[in-house]
Motif scaffolding. Sequence first.
Motif, PDB file in Angstrom:
ATOM      1  N   ARG A  60       0.869  -1.176   0.000  1.00 54.54           N
ATOM      2  CA  ARG A  60       0.000   0.000   0.000  1.00 54.54           C
ATOM      3  C   ARG A  60       0.900   1.218   0.000  1.00 54.54           C
ATOM      4  O   ARG A  60       0.921   1.996  -0.940  1.00 54.54           O
ATOM      5  CB  ARG A  60      -0.916  -0.012   1.213  1.00 54.54           C
ATOM      6  N   ASP A  61       1.636   1.397   1.078  1.00 57.60           N
ATOM      7  CA  ASP A  61       2.672   2.422   1.180  1.00 57.60           C
ATOM      8  C   ASP A  61       3.380   2.237   2.507  1.00 57.60           C
ATOM      9  O   ASP A  61       2.866   1.614   3.423  1.00 57.60           O
ATOM     10  CB  ASP A  61       2.109   3.845   1.049  1.00 57.60           C
ATOM     11  N   PHE A  62       4.582   2.779   2.594  1.00 61.12           N
ATOM     12  CA  PHE A  62       5.370   2.619   3.808  1.00 61.12           C
ATOM     13  C   PHE A  62       4.852   3.493   4.948  1.00 61.12           C
ATOM     14  O   PHE A  62       5.100   3.207   6.116  1.00 61.12           O
ATOM     15  CB  PHE A  62       6.838   2.955   3.534  1.00 61.12           C
ATOM     16  N   THR A  63       4.145   4.558   4.607  1.00 60.10           N
ATOM     17  CA  THR A  63       3.644   5.451   5.651  1.00 60.10           C
ATOM     18  C   THR A  63       2.668   4.718   6.562  1.00 60.10           C
ATOM     19  O   THR A  63       2.806   4.738   7.791  1.00 60.10           O
ATOM     20  CB  THR A  63       2.982   6.683   5.032  1.00 60.10           C
ATOM     21  N   HIS A  64       1.664   4.065   5.962  1.00 54.22           N
ATOM     22  CA  HIS A  64       0.703   3.327   6.772  1.00 54.22           C
ATOM     23  C   HIS A  64       1.357   2.116   7.440  1.00 54.22           C
ATOM     24  O   HIS A  64       1.004   1.767   8.571  1.00 54.22           O
ATOM     25  CB  HIS A  64      -0.493   2.899   5.920  1.00 54.22           C
ATOM     26  N   THR A  65       2.312   1.495   6.744  1.00 56.12           N
ATOM     27  CA  THR A  65       3.077   0.415   7.365  1.00 56.12           C
ATOM     28  C   THR A  65       3.773   0.916   8.628  1.00 56.12           C
ATOM     29  O   THR A  65       3.780   0.245   9.666  1.00 56.12           O
ATOM     30  CB  THR A  65       4.113  -0.138   6.380  1.00 56.12           C
ATOM     31  N   GLY A  66       4.346   2.121   8.539  1.00 56.72           N
ATOM     32  CA  GLY A  66       5.004   2.713   9.702  1.00 56.72           C
ATOM     33  C   GLY A  66       4.063   2.907  10.872  1.00 56.72           C
ATOM     34  O   GLY A  66       4.455   2.740  12.034  1.00 56.72           O
ATOM     35  N   TYR A  67       2.811   3.266  10.583  1.00 56.92           N
ATOM     36  CA  TYR A  67       1.831   3.410  11.667  1.00 56.92           C
ATOM     37  C   TYR A  67       1.671   2.087  12.408  1.00 56.92           C
ATOM     38  O   TYR A  67       1.633   2.044  13.645  1.00 56.92           O
ATOM     39  CB  TYR A  67       0.459   3.822  11.125  1.00 56.92           C
ATOM     40  N   GLY A  68       1.549   0.991  11.640  1.00 59.23           N
ATOM     41  CA  GLY A  68       1.354  -0.311  12.255  1.00 59.23           C
ATOM     42  C   GLY A  68       2.564  -0.759  13.058  1.00 59.23           C
ATOM     43  O   GLY A  68       2.433  -1.242  14.193  1.00 59.23           O
ATOM     44  N   LEU A  69       3.755  -0.596  12.500  1.00 55.73           N
ATOM     45  CA  LEU A  69       4.974  -1.018  13.196  1.00 55.73           C
ATOM     46  C   LEU A  69       5.208  -0.178  14.445  1.00 55.73           C
ATOM     47  O   LEU A  69       5.662  -0.692  15.481  1.00 55.73           O
ATOM     48  CB  LEU A  69       6.179  -0.927  12.258  1.00 55.73           C
TER      49      LEU A  69
END
Length: 392
Positions: free
Chosen positions: A278-287
């Motif tokens: 999707r994108d790394f930004t939303h991935t960063g939110y999860g991590l």
Amino acid sequence: MRRELTLVVGALLGALTAGLLAGAPSTAAPAAFTHPGVLVGTAQLDLTRSKVNSGAQPWKSAFDTMMASTYASLSRTPKPRAIVECGSYSDPNHGCTDEREDALAAYTFSLAWYITRDSKYADKAIQIMDAWSGTIKDHTNGNAPLQTGWAGSTWPRAAEIIRYTYNGWPKGRIDRFAGMLRTVYLPKVINGSHSNGNWELSMMEAAVGISVFIEDKASYDKAIATFRARVPAYIYLKSDGGLPKTAPGSGLNTRDKIIKYWQGQSTFVDGLTQETCRDFTHTGYGLSAISHIAETGRLQGQDLYPEVADRLRHALGFQATYELGTAPPSWLCGGSVKRGLGPVTEVGYNALHNRMHYAMANTQKLTERQRPAGSNNLFVGWETLTHAENPS
């Protein structure tokens, strides 16, 4: 009688099996909660204070960056609303940004108070928290659960520091703030979400932090159980098999549904997340939320890091590799990734590398390149200051 006993035993075994499959212990909450104990604790804060006051780096530059931000401006006027309405991608945005930024400001002032011992910062944090606790009644529209999760993750951090290290917050206002968290925030987040994984993880971060502040063991247990089931469904390890795990109740019961949920990605490798493509930004939110929950759990005497370490370290390293500029292979997200992980690696890196001694070369390189880590203007703030090289 024998048949009735068999049925009872069977029911008990079934309930136990369901609990194990959900990853939920019978109890997770401590016998007594530790305060302050949401993301940062006393030993951590004391080390941070000593580093800043001695001029040591990177803590001094991280503190200076925080104090130069708009979140540390003593002229800030809180902007509370009775109803915060947040649509998809904050459209409409009726109080969404104001709420998140006021919560981050309250946390910023609480850190400034602890490090400087200047009461004007504690009083400012109290002013902001009182303004919202005396006003807000609800979050509405499509992004209400996520907005509640973001702001609800930050408020308890600030409140924990002020309540347990400063004597100037009247008990009636503390109780009102606790009531706000209990009645406005917790019901919106505690039951989780089957949206993208960062939603549920952020919501559980809020639920865990709120539960610590209001000392609600039942909601703490429920949030930790959801967290333990969601992490394996968010970060893939090859030991999971040919397909990623799914969260209980997700309805992802076919290969096609799972691949669609994983943004069309059909090749799975260690550290890939449900939102990488999707994108790394939303991935960063999860991590970030995973790291924050594990950190709060550790402060409460429940070390969740060994349970999530392999997934989290692989996920941080995988994303860091491409965030640092490595070209993605053709099998990954069609050969193109959307970078922008954000300042989210300090907490997990500190726990996994500095405390648990995992080698994390790419995560280390990215973390050090981004120092001093600032804020993502949502629910992450000043983590070089609070977590860099902090073994406490």
